[in-house]
Design an enzyme around this catalytic site. Structure first.
Site, short mmCIF file in Angstrom:
data_model
loop_
_atom_site.label_atom_id
_atom_site.label_comp_id
_atom_site.label_asym_id
_atom_site.label_seq_id
_atom_site.Cartn_x
_atom_site.Cartn_y
_atom_site.Cartn_z
N HIS A 1 3.11 -9.98 -9.76
CA HIS A 1 4.55 -10.27 -9.74
C HIS A 1 5.29 -9.20 -8.95
O HIS A 1 6.18 -9.49 -8.15
CB HIS A 1 5.10 -10.33 -11.17
CG HIS A 1 6.59 -10.46 -11.22
ND1 HIS A 1 7.25 -11.62 -10.88
CD2 HIS A 1 7.56 -9.57 -11.56
CE1 HIS A 1 8.55 -11.44 -11.01
NE2 HIS A 1 8.76 -10.20 -11.41
N SER A 2 4.94 -7.96 -9.17
CA SER A 2 5.50 -6.83 -8.44
C SER A 2 4.54 -5.66 -8.59
O SER A 2 3.49 -5.79 -9.23
CB SER A 2 6.89 -6.46 -8.99
OG SER A 2 6.76 -5.84 -10.27
N SER B 1 19.33 -8.10 -8.70
CA SER B 1 18.19 -8.12 -9.62
C SER B 1 18.31 -9.11 -10.78
O SER B 1 17.33 -9.76 -11.13
CB SER B 1 17.94 -6.72 -10.17
OG SER B 1 17.47 -5.87 -9.16
N GLU C 1 0.82 -1.21 0.00
CA GLU C 1 0.00 0.00 0.00
C GLU C 1 0.86 1.26 0.00
O GLU C 1 0.50 2.26 -0.62
CB GLU C 1 -0.93 -0.02 1.22
CG GLU C 1 -2.02 -1.08 1.13
CD GLU C 1 -2.71 -1.33 2.47
OE1 GLU C 1 -2.37 -0.61 3.45
OE2 GLU C 1 -3.57 -2.23 2.53
#
Length: 403
Positions: free
Chosen positions: A294-295, A165, A79
């Site tokens: 996923h993100s 990453s 959020e």
């Protein structure tokens, strides 16, 4: 054919094979897939008592509290990204059982290489909420000094290698670490987490082969959560999942129900034992489901239905399954649930508010920790940045950075 040109078995004749009579392709009905190891059913009932790990009440409660605390942290940080407070986030919804079940089966000294969805492993090892928040905010308390994007955690004290990453790069790195541990004759294992999508990278195949041929004490833990971002497993591979690849490299393999925390625990514990005692690399494929996007850069409603997501969220969630188990044992009730949810949310919000108040690291810190001795070109660049900020600092939000 034999050496005299005679066909040995007609079923091996290329013309016969071409008709599909002898293909053993998973999914055609000719060959059963690798079975899924399970301890509990979806109602939290132990299927076979002999498979019950018999964990003490305190440890099972730790499993449950870690999973639910992770879930609460996910919701608040997700959020906060939607509100523009942090730049990026990845939730762990639906995969909590793979994190916590495997983490509980490891020794605290075992070295962990994560992908980017293993926050529960760190949380189980006691990583403070304040540092999770500091990393996502990139503030001055972040051990990574604000240089990584959010959810790229790392902790030397808890033997958790900092996440990077690029997909699957941790796999050959983990094998190298495992080989070093073997050479040092240390009674430790390396655990390397990755998703089934990462298993399509060349690094995965190289890592599997090196681990097998060098006989490294490593556990490869694949979270098969159904999707590589937007690509479903049906479009990722035609073979029988990831566990089926293990024997081809000489890896012992097992497929487990990733939403069954006890199945994950049992499989990881035995894999870890064999890895250390026998220098035997093991491949675990944990079948789970990614309930969240996923993100925060992804909108999964574009490639899957709401009904599909709701099924896994309501009918086969690792947290609800363990909650049922606790209820059957009389170890948890509704009042305890309400009190824990309230107190855990308070803990997360307090850490969240503290992270928001912290300043960012000093801008000039950007040049540190690259070389033992800073080379002349970096010194010049640092001086240039310093002069630039002195001249035009009013155009930058320097009030949010440490001096």
């Amino acid at each position: 054919m034999d050496r005299q040109g005679q066909v040995i078995r007609k079923s091996e004749d290329p013309q016969v094979r071409h008709l599909g009579y002898t293909w053993d392709t998973p999914g055609t009905g000719n060959t059963a897939g690798i079975p899924v190891y399970r301890v509990m059913d979806r109602q939290g009932q132990v299927i076979r008592k002999s498979e019950d790990p018999q964990l003490p009440k305190e440890q099972v409660l730790k499993l449950y509290k870690t999973m639910t605390l992770l879930n609460t942290m996910d919701r608040i940080l997700y959020e906060s990204q939607r509100q523009g407070r942090i730049s990026f986030y990845m939730t762990n919804y639906g995969e909590e059982g793979t994190h916590v079940g495997s983490a509980a089966a490891l020794e605290s000294s075992d070295l962990v290489f994560g992908q980017y969805r293993e926050a529960g492993v760190l949380l189980y090892r006691g990583y403070p909420l304040e540092l999770f928040m500091a990393q996502c905010y990139g503030n001055a308390r972040d051990p990574g000094k604000g240089r990584q994007m959010p959810v790229h955690y790392g902790c030397r004290e808890r033997h958790f290698v900092t996440i990077s990453s690029p997909l699957a790069t941790q796999i050959p790195q983990a094998v190298g670490a495992a080989y070093a541990i073997k050479r040092a004759d240390a009674s430790r294992a390396v655990v390397c987490y990755f998703g089934e999508g990462a298993a399509s990278e060349g690094d995965a195949h190289a890592g599997f082969n090196f681990a097998a041929t060098l006989e490294c004490p490593i556990v490869f833990f694949c979270r098969n959560n159904g999707y590589a971002i937007s690509t479903p497993t049906s479009e990722q591979y035609r073979g029988d999942g990831i566990a089926a690849r293990g024997p081809g490299y000489g890896l012992l393999s097992i497929r487990v129900d990733g939403n069954d925390v006890f199945a994950v625990y049992n499989a990881t514990r035995e894999a870890r034992r064999r890895a250390v005692a026998e220098n035997q690399p093991i491949l675990i494929e944990a079948m789970t489901y990614r309930i969240g996007h996923h993100s925060t850069s992804d909108d999964s409603s574009a490639y899957r239905s709401v009904d599909e997501v709701n099924y896994w969220d309501k009918q086969d969630h690792p947290i609800s399954r363990l909650r049922h188990f606790l209820g059957h044992r009389g170890w948890w009730d509704e009042q305890q649930e309400k009190e824990w949810r309230k107190s855990s949310r308070k803990m997360v919000l307090e850490a969240f508010e503290q992270a928001e108040r912290e300043p960012k690291p000093p801008p000039l810190l950007l040049f540190n920790d690259v070389y033992l001795e800073m080379p002349p070109r970096l010194r010049r660049q640092r001086q240039e940045l310093q002069r630039h900020l002195e001249a035009y600092g009013e155009h930058y939000p320097l009030q949010h950075f440490q001096k």
